[in-house]
Design a protein around this motif. Structure first.
Motif, PDB file in Angstrom:
ATOM      1  N   GLY A   1      -8.986  16.241   0.058  1.00 52.59           N
ATOM      2  CA  GLY A   1      -7.553  16.439  -0.090  1.00 52.59           C
ATOM      3  C   GLY A   1      -6.740  15.851   1.043  1.00 52.59           C
ATOM      4  N   SER A   2      -7.400  15.349   2.053  1.00 54.58           N
ATOM      5  CA  SER A   2      -6.715  14.722   3.177  1.00 54.58           C
ATOM      6  C   SER A   2      -6.018  13.448   2.717  1.00 54.58           C
ATOM      7  N   THR A   3      -4.775  13.267   3.136  1.00 51.90           N
ATOM      8  CA  THR A   3      -3.992  12.113   2.682  1.00 51.90           C
ATOM      9  C   THR A   3      -3.418  11.305   3.847  1.00 51.90           C
ATOM     10  N   ASN A   4      -3.132  10.038   3.545  1.00 56.56           N
ATOM     11  CA  ASN A   4      -2.344   9.175   4.419  1.00 56.56           C
ATOM     12  C   ASN A   4      -1.301   8.502   3.535  1.00 56.56           C
ATOM     13  N   TYR A   5      -0.064   8.493   3.983  1.00 55.27           N
ATOM     14  CA  TYR A   5       1.015   7.923   3.197  1.00 55.27           C
ATOM     15  C   TYR A   5       1.691   6.783   3.952  1.00 55.27           C
ATOM     16  N   ASN A   6       2.238   5.829   3.193  1.00 58.92           N
ATOM     17  CA  ASN A   6       3.075   4.807   3.801  1.00 58.92           C
ATOM     18  C   ASN A   6       4.369   5.484   4.273  1.00 58.92           C
TER      19      ASN A   6
ATOM     20  N   TRP B   1       0.845  -1.187   0.000  1.00 58.46           N
ATOM     21  CA  TRP B   1       0.000   0.000   0.000  1.00 58.46           C
ATOM     22  C   TRP B   1       0.881   1.239   0.000  1.00 58.46           C
ATOM     23  N   ILE B   2       0.627   2.152  -0.940  1.00 59.11           N
ATOM     24  CA  ILE B   2       1.441   3.349  -1.091  1.00 59.11           C
ATOM     25  C   ILE B   2       0.843   4.517  -0.306  1.00 59.11           C
ATOM     26  N   GLY B   3      -0.451   4.743  -0.479  1.00 63.62           N
ATOM     27  CA  GLY B   3      -1.079   5.864   0.197  1.00 63.62           C
ATOM     28  C   GLY B   3      -2.482   6.070  -0.327  1.00 63.62           C
ATOM     29  N   ARG B   4      -3.208   7.033   0.280  1.00 64.89           N
ATOM     30  CA  ARG B   4      -4.590   7.265  -0.118  1.00 64.89           C
ATOM     31  C   ARG B   4      -4.942   8.730   0.048  1.00 64.89           C
ATOM     32  N   ILE B   5      -6.047   9.112  -0.606  1.00 66.41           N
ATOM     33  CA  ILE B   5      -6.529  10.487  -0.520  1.00 66.41           C
ATOM     34  C   ILE B   5      -8.041  10.484  -0.424  1.00 66.41           C
TER      35      ILE B   5
END
Lengths: 108, 120
Positions: B57-62, B49-53
């Motif tokens: 515009g809120s994001t979560n990243y590995n 899993w790389i990340g999500r949005i």
């Protein structure tokens, strides 16, 4: 980061047999565990979510169980199209989401 | 039904930036119960899993990629995008975009994937 360990790495079975796949988490993920099937050259397909709920269109021969750190995916009677790689994936309290390394179900 | 399609260069030079776009069709990218994720798979290996949005515009990243990663969304185009900077051969993989459905706690719809090779 939560580590998921799947076993066995490879499962050699014949059509009609029962397949039992295991996924163990390094810490509790409650019931936030999903299972996916992936065939060569294809994207993964969601089979099971929240440990035991079948996704839309998934046959009843697929079932999931477990909670906390130990989970099982069972295929009650293997069909020819079920030979594939299966991944578990956790969604704990917060990202990063992680996947197991996969179990390959191959024709014996 | 909702479909996702990845697009972008298949070959990127080392140290450059990998850029991919995922186009969502057949449904709204702005519906509140979905995040939109990127996932990759090196040849013969497992999924990362790389990340999500979210559409806000809120994001979560590995964390393993966070320093090189930017994920953005353009709701007017029903697209979300991935930029990964300073790439090396280790970033060579099939990149998937996927719908991250909160009510299922899972990725229920995936794009077909796009192969990206990092090589000079």
């Amino acid at each position: 980061e939560i580590v998921l360990t799947q076993s066995p790495a490879t499962l050699s079975l014949s059509p009609g047999e029962r397949a039992t796949l295991s996924c163990r988490a390094s810490q509790s993920v409650s019931s936030y565990l999903a299972w996916y099937q992936q065939k060569p050259g294809q994207a993964p397909r969601l089979l099971i979510y929240d440990a035991s709920n079948r996704a839309t269109g998934i046959p009843a021969r697929f079932s999931g169980s477990g909670s906390g750190t130990d989970f099982t995916l069972t295929i009650s009677s293997l069909e020819p199209e079920d030979f594939a790689v299966y991944y578990c994936q956790q969604r704990s309290n917060s990202p990063p989401w992680t996947f197991g390394q996969g179990t390959k179900v191959e024709i014996k | 039904q909702v479909q996702l399609q990845e697009s972008g260069p298949g070959l990127v030079k080392p140290s450059q930036t990998l850029s991919l776009t995922c186009t969502v069709s057949g449904g709204s990218i702005s519906r509140g119960t979905y995040y939109w994720s990127w996932i990759r798979q090196p040849a013969g290996k497992g999924l990362e899993w790389i990340g999500r949005i979210y559409t806000s515009g809120s994001t979560n990243y590995n964390p393993s990629l966070k320093s090189r990663l930017t994920i953005s969304v353009d709701t007017s185009k029903s697209q979300f995008s991935l930029k990964l900077s300073s790439v090396t051969a280790a970033d060579t993989a099939v990149y998937y975009c996927a719908r991250d459905t909160l009510t299922l706690d899972a990725f229920d719809i995936w794009g077909q994937g796009t192969m990206v090779t990092v090589s000079s």
